[in-house]
Every structure is written in C-alpha cells, then in structure tokens.
Design a protein around this motif. Sequence first.
Motif, mmCIF file in Angstrom:
data_model
loop_
_atom_site.group_PDB
_atom_site.id
_atom_site.type_symbol
_atom_site.label_atom_id
_atom_site.label_comp_id
_atom_site.label_asym_id
_atom_site.label_seq_id
_atom_site.Cartn_x
_atom_site.Cartn_y
_atom_site.Cartn_z
ATOM 1 N N SER A 327 -14.498 -13.056 9.029
ATOM 2 C CA SER A 327 -14.075 -11.952 9.885
ATOM 3 C C SER A 327 -15.293 -11.499 10.687
ATOM 4 N N HIS A 328 -15.051 -10.874 11.808
ATOM 5 C CA HIS A 328 -16.181 -10.442 12.627
ATOM 6 C C HIS A 328 -16.993 -9.340 11.943
ATOM 7 N N ASP A 329 -16.321 -8.530 11.122
ATOM 8 C CA ASP A 329 -17.066 -7.521 10.359
ATOM 9 C C ASP A 329 -18.026 -8.203 9.384
ATOM 10 N N ARG A 330 -17.523 -9.227 8.681
ATOM 11 C CA ARG A 330 -18.361 -9.940 7.724
ATOM 12 C C ARG A 330 -19.485 -10.690 8.451
ATOM 13 N N PHE A 331 -19.140 -11.278 9.608
ATOM 14 C CA PHE A 331 -20.140 -12.018 10.383
ATOM 15 C C PHE A 331 -21.276 -11.103 10.824
ATOM 16 N N ARG A 332 -20.933 -9.885 11.280
ATOM 17 C CA ARG A 332 -21.967 -8.941 11.733
ATOM 18 C C ARG A 332 -22.813 -8.449 10.557
ATOM 19 N N ALA A 333 -22.178 -8.360 9.375
ATOM 20 C CA ALA A 333 -22.925 -7.896 8.196
ATOM 21 C C ALA A 333 -23.965 -8.933 7.761
ATOM 22 N N ILE A 334 -23.605 -10.221 7.890
ATOM 23 C CA ILE A 334 -24.516 -11.284 7.453
ATOM 24 C C ILE A 334 -25.501 -11.661 8.553
ATOM 25 N N GLN A 335 -25.035 -11.638 9.798
ATOM 26 C CA GLN A 335 -25.840 -11.992 10.976
ATOM 27 C C GLN A 335 -26.539 -13.357 10.813
ATOM 28 N N PRO A 336 -25.771 -14.408 10.607
ATOM 29 C CA PRO A 336 -26.397 -15.727 10.472
ATOM 30 C C PRO A 336 -26.857 -16.250 11.830
ATOM 31 N N SER A 337 -27.883 -17.064 11.810
ATOM 32 C CA SER A 337 -28.387 -17.724 13.011
ATOM 33 C C SER A 337 -28.552 -19.206 12.712
ATOM 34 N N VAL A 338 -28.505 -20.031 13.763
ATOM 35 C CA VAL A 338 -28.684 -21.461 13.590
ATOM 36 C C VAL A 338 -30.052 -21.730 12.948
ATOM 37 N N GLY A 339 -30.040 -22.555 11.909
ATOM 38 C CA GLY A 339 -31.268 -22.877 11.189
ATOM 39 C C GLY A 339 -31.497 -22.046 9.946
ATOM 40 N N ASP A 340 -30.743 -20.946 9.767
ATOM 41 C CA ASP A 340 -30.918 -20.092 8.587
ATOM 42 C C ASP A 340 -30.525 -20.834 7.315
ATOM 43 N N ARG A 341 -31.227 -20.513 6.223
ATOM 44 C CA ARG A 341 -30.839 -20.979 4.905
ATOM 45 C C ARG A 341 -29.953 -19.916 4.264
ATOM 46 N N VAL A 342 -28.761 -20.320 3.822
ATOM 47 C CA VAL A 342 -27.797 -19.371 3.263
ATOM 48 C C VAL A 342 -27.179 -19.968 2.001
ATOM 49 N N LEU A 343 -26.373 -19.159 1.340
ATOM 50 C CA LEU A 343 -25.619 -19.585 0.160
ATOM 51 C C LEU A 343 -24.133 -19.573 0.492
ATOM 52 N N VAL A 344 -23.388 -20.505 -0.096
ATOM 53 C CA VAL A 344 -21.958 -20.620 0.177
ATOM 54 C C VAL A 344 -21.195 -20.505 -1.136
ATOM 55 N N GLY A 345 -20.215 -19.603 -1.162
ATOM 56 C CA GLY A 345 -19.377 -19.422 -2.346
ATOM 57 C C GLY A 345 -17.912 -19.644 -2.022
ATOM 58 N N LEU A 346 -17.102 -19.850 -3.065
ATOM 59 C CA LEU A 346 -15.667 -20.073 -2.910
ATOM 60 C C LEU A 346 -14.893 -18.824 -3.312
ATOM 61 N N ARG A 347 -13.894 -18.470 -2.537
ATOM 62 C CA ARG A 347 -12.976 -17.406 -2.936
ATOM 63 C C ARG A 347 -11.689 -17.976 -3.501
ATOM 64 N N ASN A 348 -11.326 -19.161 -3.028
ATOM 65 C CA ASN A 348 -10.094 -19.801 -3.498
ATOM 66 C C ASN A 348 -10.250 -21.299 -3.279
ATOM 67 N N ALA A 349 -9.590 -22.105 -4.087
ATOM 68 C CA ALA A 349 -9.710 -23.556 -3.961
ATOM 69 C C ALA A 349 -8.472 -24.219 -4.532
ATOM 70 N N ARG A 350 -8.280 -25.440 -4.123
ATOM 71 C CA ARG A 350 -7.150 -26.232 -4.611
ATOM 72 C C ARG A 350 -7.688 -27.593 -5.037
ATOM 73 N N VAL A 351 -7.387 -27.991 -6.264
ATOM 74 C CA VAL A 351 -7.898 -29.248 -6.799
ATOM 75 C C VAL A 351 -6.762 -30.229 -7.014
ATOM 76 N N PHE A 352 -6.998 -31.451 -6.603
ATOM 77 C CA PHE A 352 -6.051 -32.539 -6.837
ATOM 78 C C PHE A 352 -6.756 -33.653 -7.600
#
Length: 358
Positions: A327-352
């Motif tokens: 969401s744009h609210d979340r994007f503004r809160a994080i303010q990522p830029s190209v080249g930044d090192r970040v962490l990625v988490g899952l909120r929901n997933a589907r496994v087969f």
Amino acid sequence: MSIEVRNISKKFGSFQALKEVSLRVESGELVALLGPSGSGKTTLLRIIAGLDTPDPAPNMRVLLSEEDVAAQHVGSRQVGFVFQHYALFKHMTVYDNIAFGLRVRPRGQRPSRDEINERVTRLLRLIQLENLGDRYPAQLSGGQRQRVALARALAIEPRVLLLDEPFGALDARVRQELRNWLRRLHDEIHITSVFVTHDQEEALELADRVVVMNEGRIEQVGTPDEVFHKPETEFVMRFMGNVNLFHGRVESDKAVFGPWEVPPGEGVYTDGSDARLFVRPHEMDILRESDGRPVAEATVKRIRSAGPYARVELDLDSGETLLVELSHDRFRAIQPSVGDRVLVGLRNARVFTEDYVI
C-alpha cells in the motif's frame, strides 16, 4: 431457469476441446467461464446454445430447466447469444437490429407490430439508448454497439443468456463501464447468464461464481473469493493473478523454503517430497528490521509506485527475483530505494506438493 451439462466431450479432429465436463448453473446466476485460449470455454458455451454438438456419450446431457435439449436445434432452445464483435446488421438501424429476432419468427408466433414496438422501446430504455433508435451501427461507439447486441439477444425473451467475450473488442475504460452496467442490469432482470472471458478481473468483478477451465477440463468452481483466495490447484493459483514461486522440500513434516517454514494444515506431508510455495505480491511485506517472524534478505532492484499499489522488485540472496506490492502508506513508511538491503516476510502463502495442498 437452470443450465446443466453432464459428461460433455468435444473433439475437433485430433484436438480434444472438452473432456467429460459437467457443470450446473442455478436459476438467476451470473457465471463466468474463465481460462486461457484453448481451454474449452467458448466450445462449452456454444454447446449450451446449440451452435456446436457434443460428442455422443452414454450419459451426455444438456439440460435447460431440467429439460434435455441436446437433440434440439439452436432455434428451439430460446437462448440469447451475444458475440464478441457485436454481429449487428450494418444496413439496419438500432431499432431494426433489436426487432430483427421478433420479425423473423413464423407468422403464428410473431408478435404484432405494436407488441414489437413496445418491446423494442422498453429495451432501448433498458440499455439507455432510447434516443438512438434511428441510428446505424457505424454511428455508435463500441460500447453502445455491444449494448445493442445485448438488447437484440434479450428481445426474443430467452430462457438463458450466453455471452462470448462480450467486452473483448473494447478498450479498458469502456470495458469497465460496461462491466458495471451489465452487473446492474443482471441484478434488475435476473436472467440466468453465462459469459466467457479470459480476463480474471472481469470474472471476479462480475460473476456470482467462476468456473476456471484449462485444457478442456474444469479446474475449480467457486465464488470469486474462493477461486482467488482458496485455489485448489497450481493452475488456478497461477492463473488468478501474479504469484511469486519458490521451490523447497518437506522436512520434519514442514515445507521448507530457505528461511520460511510452512506447517501443514489438516493433512500430513510426506518427508522428502518436493514442495512449491506460491505467494501473491500483496501478501508479502518488506521490513527494515526483523519483527521476530522468519524473513529473507534481499536487495531492491526496481520500484514502480504509480497505480493503486507500489510495486517493488527484489533480488533474494538465494538468486531468486520476486515482486512485492505495498500500500502507498506502507511504502511511504518504509521508503525503499533501489539498491537498499531489506528483509522480506510472508503474510500468507499457499503450498502445493505431489500429495497434499494447504
């Protein structure tokens, strides 16, 4: 007026278009046949209409209101059919196009001139073109032509309405307007309707239920919410919007994908089996610091912030590329830029896996 097909197969030469398809559409429903080109959706629609004939089979049935019409000619089924490219008569006015199906009826079944006029006038009001009855198709916009095609199909008072890619020839803005209009129209007249589309958004927005087809078979039938959020097969998961795919294995009754572990639901995994994790872009999150849940490290590769979501492409340290929608609210809160090192988490997933789906 219900529609039901049982054990329907259709072969064109060596190509198997439909493979033992069975489906029931309840009276008053608006159902979408959704799938890629060649999945069999238009063939199924044409068989319901009587425009194509299914291959003979012992238990094959085409039922309209519980009456088997498989042997009936298309003209006897009282089905309204709307084509993608309108199929309007260019030399006839809008009024005459709508009246055509009534005027060509056998003399004993043909309404009177006053009855035809009353019905056409009512339909012109219904499609909001009451002042354009004397125009010709070439004088109308694409959206107006499609509404005329729909009115012509409704003029014969069909038992069911079938639409084959009704908005496929229109631009995006007009398609959206007509989708909204058709849904309102259906809620008003409640005619049992089936429409073909390859547009997921169109199916999810318009239909009461969605029938997802692939290679001549039905993959899943459900409400828009069910087919999007609870896909039963990998094909449905992939087809119903963008997904990120990760490959992993089952270890100690958990599906493991790098730092992410997904526990089983009500079933049991087979240890050592291959597993595939599907996550939609909007069901992932980007973090600056760990919040305690499993995360993967990644580098921001590209950002596209125009539109309803901000889309961030990332390269995982494992070498995989993924897309995250914020969401744009979340994007503004994080303010990522190209080249930044970040962490990625899952909120929901589907496994087969080969033997289990959660």
